[in-house]
Design a protein around this motif. Structure first.
Motif: not given
Length: 375
Positions: A78-79, A272-274, A332-333, A351-352
Motif C-alpha cells: 500500500e506504500f 478512509g480519509g481526506r 478508502a482501503s 486488500g484493496f
C-alpha cells in the motif's frame, strides 16, 4: 522520543534513524540518498504528501503525536508510491484516565547572537560583490515565535469511548527596519509581518464490542500571513503597500478507521480519509506589469527598474488574482490479514485501496498589459 534532540515538528526526529538526513539540496528529508520528493508521508493512515512537489504537506507538533515510524525499505504494497522512505505518524488518543497539559514555547531573535555577514551585489553598482552586515547597518530583524496551548484527554464511557484534543496556535511577528537608498534623500521605514498557525487536533476512539475498535481524527494546520517585508538592501519601492499583503492557507486531514478481530488469527482493517490544502484570500492584487528573467525561476521585479533592462528579461502582460487553489486526496482501503502456523509462522495478507486526488483552482486575470520581450 522526548529525550532525543528534535525540533517542534515530527519529521525533525526521524533523522535519528540511520540513513535519514535533512538535505536542503535534495528537497528536505533524504532516506538512503533519495530526494525529499521521493518519500511518502502518512497521518493516521492518510497520505499527506503534496501533489505537485512530493514533500510533506502537513505538520504535527509532538504534543499531537503518539508514534513516528520510518521505513526505508521492504514496506508493504500500500506504500508502493515511495522510492525513498515511508514516514507514518499516529496521533495521540485518550484512555481511562483524565490527563491534561499546559504548553508554551518561545524562540526568537532575542535569544540569538549577532548575524553573520551577507554576500550581495552592491545595489548601486551590480558589478561589485561585497560582504555587509545588515545588523550593523539597520539593526537585527526582531522575530518572536510564541507557541502556547493545551491538551486534554480522557474517557466519555469508561472502557468504551475515549477522546483526545489539542489546541496549539503559533504566532510569529517579524519587525524590520529598512533604509531605502532607491530615493534621494534616503527614507527610513519600519515594517511588520504577522504569521499565524492555528494548529489543533481532535481524536475520538471507541470499542463498542470486544472484537471492534474504531475511531476518527482531525488535524488542522490552517496558516496565514499579513504584511510583506521589503528587501534589506534598501532597493525596494517606497510606495508599495507592504503592510497589506497576505494569503490564507487552509490545510487539514480528516480520517476514520475500524479494526475487526475475529478469533486469534483473522483481522480486517478499514480506513478512509481526506487531505486538503488551499491558497486563498489574496489581500493585494498587482496593478502594474512585472519583469522576469525568462531562463530562470527568479522572482518578478518592477518593469521600471533600469538595472534589469538586459537581455532575456520579459514583461509579464497578465497579472493574476488567486481566488482559490485547492489540492486534495481522498482515499478508502480495506486490508485482510490471516495468521497461520504451518511449519512455521505465516501471515497472509490481501486488500484493496481507492485513491482520488485532484485540484480546484480559480485564478482570474485582474490586469492586462502589453507584453515586452528583451532578447
Amino acid at each position: 522520543f522526548l529525550v532525543l534532540p528534535r525540533g517542534r515538528n515530527f519529521d525533525t526526529l526521524v533523522t535519528a534513524v540511520p540513513g535519514v538526513n535533512q538535505e536542503p539540496w535534495l528537497g528536505g528529508l533524504s532516506v538512503d540518498g533519495a530526494s525529499g520528493a521521493e518519500n511518502m508521508f502518512y497521518m493516521d493512515g492518510t497520505d499527506i504528501t503534496t501533489l505537485q512537489t512530493g514533500v510533506r504537506g502537513q505538520s504535527a507538533a509532538f504534543e499531537f503525536v503518539d508514534e513516528v515510524k520510518v521505513v526505508a525499505s521492504g514496506y508493504p504494497a500500500e506504500f508502493g508510491g515511495a522510492i525513498g522512505g515511508v514516514v507514518t505518524v499516529v496521533t495521540r488518543q485518550g484512555g481511562n484516565q483524565f490527563t491534561g497539559e499546559l504548553i508554551a514555547y518561545y524562540e526568537g531573535s532575542r535569544l540569538t547572537g549577532k548575524e553573520r555577514d551577507s554576500l550581495r551585489l552592491n545595489p548601486l553598482n551590480i558589478m561589485v560583490a561585497e560582504y555587509v552586515n545588515y545588523q550593523d547597518m539597520y539593526g537585527k530583524d526582531t522575530r518572536d515565535r510564541v507557541e502556547a496551548g493545551f491538551n486534554l484527554s480522557g474517557y466519555i464511557l469508561k472502557d468504551r469511548l475515549w477522546f483526545f484534543a489539542t489546541v496549539l496556535p503559533v504566532y510569529t511577528p517579524i519587525m524590520r527596519k529598512v533604509t531605502f537608498i532607491s530615493v534621494t534623500p534616503n527614507i527610513k521605514g519600519e515594517y511588520e509581518q504577522d504569521n499565524w498557525a492555528y494548529n489543533w487536533q481532535a481524536k475520538i476512539t471507541a470499542q463498542p464490542f470486544n472484537f471492534v475498535r474504531m475511531g476518527a481524527s482531525y488535524v488542522n494546520n490552517f496558516t496565514k500571513y499579513r504584511g510583506n517585508l521589503p528587501g534589506r538592501d534598501g532597493t525596494g519601492s517606497t510606495t508599495d503597500v507592504y503592510e497589506k499583503y497576505g494569503f490564507d492557507y487552509p490545510n487539514y486531514t480528516v480520517q476514520g478507521f475500524a479494526d475487526f478481530t475475529f478469533g486469534n488469527n483473522f483481522m480486517v482493517n478499514v480506513r478512509g480519509g481526506r487531505f486538503l490544502t488551499n491558497t486563498t484570500n489574496q489581500q493585494v492584487v498587482a496593478n502594474a506589469t512585472r519583469q522576469r528573467f525568462s531562463y530562470s525561476n527568479s522572482a518578478y521585479v518592477p518593469a521600471t527598474d533600469p538595472r534589469y533592462r538586459v537581455r532575456n528579461w520579459e514583461n509579464r502582460g497578465r497579472i493574476y488574482e488567486t481566488d482559490k487553489y485547492i489540492q486534495y486526496k481522498n482515499h478508502a482501503s480495506a486490508d485482510f490479514t490471516y495468521y497461520l502456523n504451518f511449519y512455521g509462522e505465516h501471515a497472509w495478507r490481501a486488500g484493496f485501496q481507492w485513491v482520488r486526488q485532484g485540484g480546484d483552482a480559480s485564478s482570474a486575470v485582474s490586469q492586462t498589459y502589453p507584453e515586452v520581450f528583451m532578447n
